[in-house]
Design an enzyme around this catalytic site. Structure first.
Site, PDB file in Angstrom:
ATOM      1  N   ARG A 258      36.382  27.023  57.630  1.00 28.12           N
ATOM      2  CA  ARG A 258      37.445  27.771  58.648  1.00 28.12           C
ATOM      3  C   ARG A 258      36.399  28.181  59.689  1.00 28.12           C
ATOM      4  NH1 ARG A 258      36.205  33.291  59.060  1.00 28.12           N
ATOM      5  NH2 ARG A 258      35.718  33.948  56.842  1.00 28.12           N
ATOM      6  N   HIS A 262      38.652  34.995  59.950  1.00 28.27           N
ATOM      7  CA  HIS A 262      39.428  35.061  58.691  1.00 28.27           C
ATOM      8  C   HIS A 262      40.793  35.254  58.657  1.00 28.27           C
ATOM      9  CE1 HIS A 262      40.744  36.138  54.558  1.00 28.27           C
ATOM     10  NE2 HIS A 262      40.950  37.403  55.136  1.00 28.27           N
ATOM     11  N   TYR A 271      28.803  38.026  60.261  1.00 33.04           N
ATOM     12  CA  TYR A 271      28.389  37.413  58.751  1.00 33.04           C
ATOM     13  C   TYR A 271      27.822  36.165  58.801  1.00 33.04           C
ATOM     14  CZ  TYR A 271      33.250  36.411  58.249  1.00 33.04           C
ATOM     15  OH  TYR A 271      34.688  35.923  58.512  1.00 33.04           O
TER      16      TYR A 271
HETATM   17  C1  LIG Z   1      44.120  40.653  45.060  1.00 29.89           C
HETATM   18  C2  LIG Z   1      43.446  40.711  46.247  1.00 29.89           C
HETATM   19  N1  LIG Z   1      42.227  41.131  46.352  1.00 29.89           N
HETATM   20  C3  LIG Z   1      41.745  41.327  47.834  1.00 29.89           C
HETATM   21  C4  LIG Z   1      42.427  40.787  49.004  1.00 29.89           C
HETATM   22  C5  LIG Z   1      41.847  41.025  50.090  1.00 29.89           C
HETATM   23  N2  LIG Z   1      41.691  39.631  50.644  1.00 29.89           N
HETATM   24  C6  LIG Z   1      42.443  38.874  51.506  1.00 29.89           C
HETATM   25  S1  LIG Z   1      41.885  37.338  51.705  1.00 29.89           S
HETATM   26  C7  LIG Z   1      40.645  37.598  51.073  1.00 29.89           C
HETATM   27  C8  LIG Z   1      39.548  36.218  50.810  1.00 29.89           C
HETATM   28  C9  LIG Z   1      40.160  35.453  50.005  1.00 29.89           C
HETATM   29  O1  LIG Z   1      39.324  34.323  50.272  1.00 29.89           O
HETATM   30  P1  LIG Z   1      39.612  32.701  49.856  1.00 29.89           P
HETATM   31  O2  LIG Z   1      40.303  32.972  48.566  1.00 29.89           O
HETATM   32  O3  LIG Z   1      38.277  31.909  49.861  1.00 29.89           O
HETATM   33  O4  LIG Z   1      40.831  32.233  51.181  1.00 29.89           O
HETATM   34  P2  LIG Z   1      40.522  32.224  52.473  1.00 29.89           P
HETATM   35  O5  LIG Z   1      40.670  33.409  53.067  1.00 29.89           O
HETATM   36  O6  LIG Z   1      39.028  31.915  52.712  1.00 29.89           O
HETATM   37  O7  LIG Z   1      41.466  31.023  53.072  1.00 29.89           O
HETATM   38  C10 LIG Z   1      40.659  38.715  50.314  1.00 29.89           C
HETATM   39  C11 LIG Z   1      39.274  39.373  49.514  1.00 29.89           C
HETATM   40  C12 LIG Z   1      43.918  40.395  48.517  1.00 29.89           C
HETATM   41  N3  LIG Z   1      44.446  40.160  49.754  1.00 29.89           N
HETATM   42  N4  LIG Z   1      44.110  40.252  47.311  1.00 29.89           N
END
Ligand SMILES: Cc1ncc(C[n+]2csc(CCOP(=O)(O)OP(=O)(O)O)c2C)c(N)n1
Ligand SMILES: [Mg+2]
Length: 377
Positions: A258, A262, A271
């Protein structure tokens, strides 16, 4: 103590076809026609330019928070390119480029991120699920769709997208387990972009790869250079063909990055280092694909301008839509509203009736509700 070996050693394959300079491993080049290569490139450029435009729209208060895709164009489009219209695509929240490829009008995606209910609604004949914000919850849905297709004898494949962080969720493991047990036509596409907000991959798993998690569920897992659109395409095509032939699910791990925030509510300088980002910028999926196309004489003049014009027209259509009805936030979760939410709905309806605050109109920053903090400028 002597032991019996129950299984041969498993292997996780890795595929790369086009390196960061656009140099090709000719023996592995997929058989894509020039027009298909150009189509794929156009979709990637559109994905990138739309992302940049959306970032500006968000900073100007014209849409709300969204998750940019910059750097992940090859992973999304190389995979989605292999689907037929009649197949299902199940996105997470970072698949804007794949959604546009699948036929979502850009203005509808903008409406979604501006808080409009209709922004999340696929067209009636569209086999796409809407954006899923809760991490990994779309994966059991994808397996359910694939199970239904198998049960009905439909010749369709389901492709589900998710991130590296999603592999720590129970929903991922439950979905993978049932996909394996039922042998359903699903392709799991994990975009391992190295980060789950501020959590790096090394804190997410002690596994050498994410692809190997497939092995525990009795399905093939393959790792691919996720910034190499040809490699993603080749691996995804194999997986889609296997699923369509009734040979079961696959997990694909796209190793990507990415490059941006985020979401627009995030500050990644807190970070991760600028050096890390710079190293991945050198592996940009667009630069290397453009270098490859240039060598083939397939790079189109004026592509960026054409794509920008398409985006601008969509933004104009988005901004011509009337204000959203704030009361829709109470709809579609419960068949019958629980009493506390019913009271809240009535209170909001009453306040709106009194004339303040105005519903949000696209193109204008939302007026703050009473008690709501003003956004920092
Ligand atoms: C069940 C849940 N827990 C926490 C969140 C908050 N949250 C949103 S995106 C994210 C990280 C996701 O990381 P990844 O799966 O690597 O996807 P990326 O954002 O890197 O595309 C989190 C913890 C959420 N949306 N849903
Ligand atoms: Mg991630």
């Amino acid at each position: 103590m002597p032991r019996t070996v129950l299984e041969p050693r498993f292997q996780v394959e890795y595929l790369s076809i086009l390196d960061s300079d656009g140099r090709l491993d000719a023996a592995l080049e997929p058989a894509l026609a020039p027009a298909q290569l150009q189509e794929l490139h156009r979709a990637m450029v559109l994905g990138r330019r739309l992302d940049e435009r959306m970032l500006r729209l968000q900073r100007q208060g014209r849409i709300g928070t969204f998750a940019p895709i910059k750097g992940q164009e090859a992973s999304q489009l190389g995979a989605a390119f292999t689907l037929r219209r009649t197949d299902w695509m199940v996105p997470s929240f970072r698949e804007t480029a794949a959604m546009v490829w699948r036929g979502w009008p850009i203005e509808r995606i903008l409406l979604f991120f501006a808080g409009y209910l209709e922004g999340g609604q696929p067209a009636p004949d569209q086999r796409d699920l809407p954006v899923t914000i809760p991490v990994a919850t779309q994966l059991p849905h994808a397996v359910g769709l694939a199970y239904a297709a198998q049960y009905r004898g439909d010749d369709v494949v389901v492709m589900a997208f998710f991130g590296d962080g999603a592999t720590s969720e129970g929903d991922f493991h439950e979905a993978a387990n049932f996909a394996g047990v039922w042998h359903v036509p699903v392709v799991f596409v994990c975009q391992n972009n190295q980060w789950a907000i501020s959590v790096p991959l090394k804190k997410q798993t002690h596994s050498r790869t994410l692809a190997q998690k497939a092995l525990a569920y009795g399905m093939p897992g393959v790792q691919v250079d996720g910034n190499d659109v040809l490699a993603v395409y080749a691996v995804a095509q194999e997986a889609v063909d296997r699923a369509r032939a009734g040979d079961g699910p696959t997990l694909i791990e796209c190793v990507t990055y990415r490059l941006g925030v985020h979401t627009t509510a995030d500050d990644p300088t807190k970070y991760r280092s600028p050096e890390e980002v710079a190293a991945w910028e050198k592996k940009d999926p667009l630069t290397r694909f453009a270098a490859y196309l240039k060598k083939k004489g397939l790079l189109e003049d004026g592509l960026e301008a054409a794509v920008d014009a398409e985006i601008a027209a969509a933004v104009a259509r988005f901004e011509a839509v009337g204000p959203a009805d704030p009361l829709t936030i109470f709809d579609h979760v419960y068949a019958e509203l629980p009493p506390d939410l019913k009271a809240q709905r009535e209170a909001l309806a009453e306040r709106l009736h009194q004339g303040a605050p105005e519903p949000h109109t696209p193109g204008q920053p939302s007026p703050p509700m009473r008690g709501q903090r003003q956004p920092r400028r």
